[in-house]
Scaffold this active site. Sequence first.
Site: not given
Ligand code: NDP
Length: 485
Positions: A181, A235, A239, A256, A290, A387
Site C-alpha cells: 500500500k 509516523s 505506527g 520505522e 526519517c 521530529e
Molecule cells: P503516516 O504515518 O500517517 O503515513 C505513512 C503511511 O501510512 C502512508 O502510506 C499512509 O497512507 C499510511 N497510513 C495512514 N493511516 C493509516 C492507518 N490507519 N493504517 C494503516 N496505514 C495508514 O504519515 P503522514 O504521511 O500523515 O505524515 C505525517 C508525519 O509522519 C510527517 O510529518 C512525519 O513526521 C512522519 N513521517 C515519517 C516518515 C518516516 O520515514 N519515518 C515518513 C512519512 C511521514 P496515506 O498517507 O497514503 O493515506
Amino acid sequence: MSETNPIWFDPTLCLIGGKWVPAQSGETLPLVNPSDGSAICQIARGGAADIDAAVQAAQAAMDGDWGRMTALERGRIITRIGQLVLDYADRLAVLEAMDVGKPLTQARADAIALARYCEFYGGAADKVHGQTIPFMEGYTVYTLREPHGVTGHIVPWNYPMQIIGRSVGAALTMGNAAVLKPAEEACLTALAFAHIAMEAGLPAGALNVVPGIGAEAGAALTAHPGIHHISFTGSVPTGILVQTAAAKNVVPVTLELGGKSPQLVFDDADLDAALPFLVNAGCQNAGQTCSASSRILVQRGVYDEVKRRMAEAYAAITVGPAMEDLRMGPLISARQKEIVSGFLAKGADLTIAAQGEVVGHAPAEGAYLCPTLFADVPGDHALARDEIFGPVQVLIPFDTEEEAVQIANSTDYGLVASIWSRDGSRQMRLAKKLHAGQVFINNYGAAGGVELPFGGVGKSGHGREKGFEALYGFSQLKTVAAYHG
Ligand code: NDP
C-alpha cells in the site's frame, strides 16, 4: 498516455494477482505535483475489498509457482528486476521528481538505490543458511529459514523507491508474497516498480499493489487475518495503530518511525570533512527524511566556526521546482508545509543563524519553504526534541562529552547518530553510549548503504531492514530435531 506524458502506464489501476484492475468501488484519488500544485493524474482509491483480493492473490502465489521456486530462481528474478530498474532509472527519476518534489539528481539516486537493493538481495537469496545444532546423542538438529507467507508493506511518501527496495525487495527474496500500500501522496514509482517487476518475470500474485488512503486501504491491510507480517514506515501515531492491528492477529511488525538524529561535533573534529555532512543530512529531500540529522551538537571550542560555516552553506541553498534540479525542492504537500511552518512558529524565541532562498520564479502554488538553521538552541526546546520532518536544523552548544551524550539521548527517538572526533577512544566510547540503531563515526549516512542493517530504538521503532538482517526479519526460523538413534 501521450508521447510526452512521462507516465508510461495507466496509474488508475491496482495490481492484483498479475492483472491491472480498477478499485472495485471504481473510485480514484488525485495525485498532486508539489512543485506547482497541478494535478498529475488520478490513482485508484483501493479499499477493503481490493485488499482482500490482493491478499488472496498473494496466498495463491504462495501456494503456487512462486511458493515452489528455489532460492536461486527467486534470486535471479530479483536481480533481473534490479537490472531493469537501472534501465528505467531516468524515467523513474522523472516520476519521483513530479510526485514527491525531489530534485532530479536526488530522485535518480533513489532509483539507483532501488536497483542496488534488488542486486544485493537477489545475490543473497541463496546465501541465507540455517544452522546445525549439537544436541543429545542420537539427534541431528538443524534450522530452516522459511518465509512468513503474505507480507503487508505500508510505504510513506518521502522515499518510495528506497523503502520499497528495502522492504518489498527483501520480503520477495525470502519467498514471501507481498501486498504493498503506497502513500496516497506519492505512488507513481510504486506502480512503475510493479510494472518493471512483472516485465522482469515476477510471477503473478508475488507482488500486489493497492493504492489508496491510509485509513481505508492501509487499515484494511493491517487488520487482514491473511497477512503474516507487516512492515511499516511512517509516523509514530500511525505506527501505533499498525502495531495494535497486528497484535490482534498476533502478527510480527517492523516499524520505522523516524527520529531526531544528532551529530556530535567535538573540538578535535575535521571540520572540512564534517561540514558537507552536517548540512546535507538536514537538507536532503527538504529534511523529510526519517534519518535526517536535525540536531547538530557542537563543542564550544569550535561552535562559532561551525555556526558561521553552516550559516554560509545555508545561505547558498536555493529552493525551486524539482525538475530544475536545484539543491532543494518543495515539501511533499501544502499540508506538510503547514506542519513544518507550525514548528517554525514555535522557534519564534530562537535565533535564526541563516536561511536559504526560494527562487523568485517558483510557482506560488508549490509547497516551498526556506531551509532554516537555528542557533544557540537549548537541548530541551521543542525544536530540539520533536521530529519536524522539514528543512530545519538546530545548533546546540555543549561543553563536555558527558553533556553531549545526555543531550543526544534526551529525545524519545533513537534512529541514527554520528560522532565527529579524531579521538579513537571517544569514538568507541560514544558508539556504545548513544541511543541509536546506527552510529556513524566521522561520516553520516542518512540510512545510507543497502548492506547496513537499519532501524531504531525507542519511538524510532523496532526491527531491522536492509542488509542480511532484513532477510532474517522477512523469514521465520524452523527448528528440526531428528532422532535417529
Ligand atoms: P503516516 O504515518 O500517517 O503515513 C505513512 C503511511 O501510512 C502512508 O502510506 C499512509 O497512507 C499510511 N497510513 C495512514 N493511516 C493509516 C492507518 N490507519 N493504517 C494503516 N496505514 C495508514 O504519515 P503522514 O504521511 O500523515 O505524515 C505525517 C508525519 O509522519 C510527517 O510529518 C512525519 O513526521 C512522519 N513521517 C515519517 C516518515 C518516516 O520515514 N519515518 C515518513 C512519512 C511521514 P496515506 O498517507 O497514503 O493515506
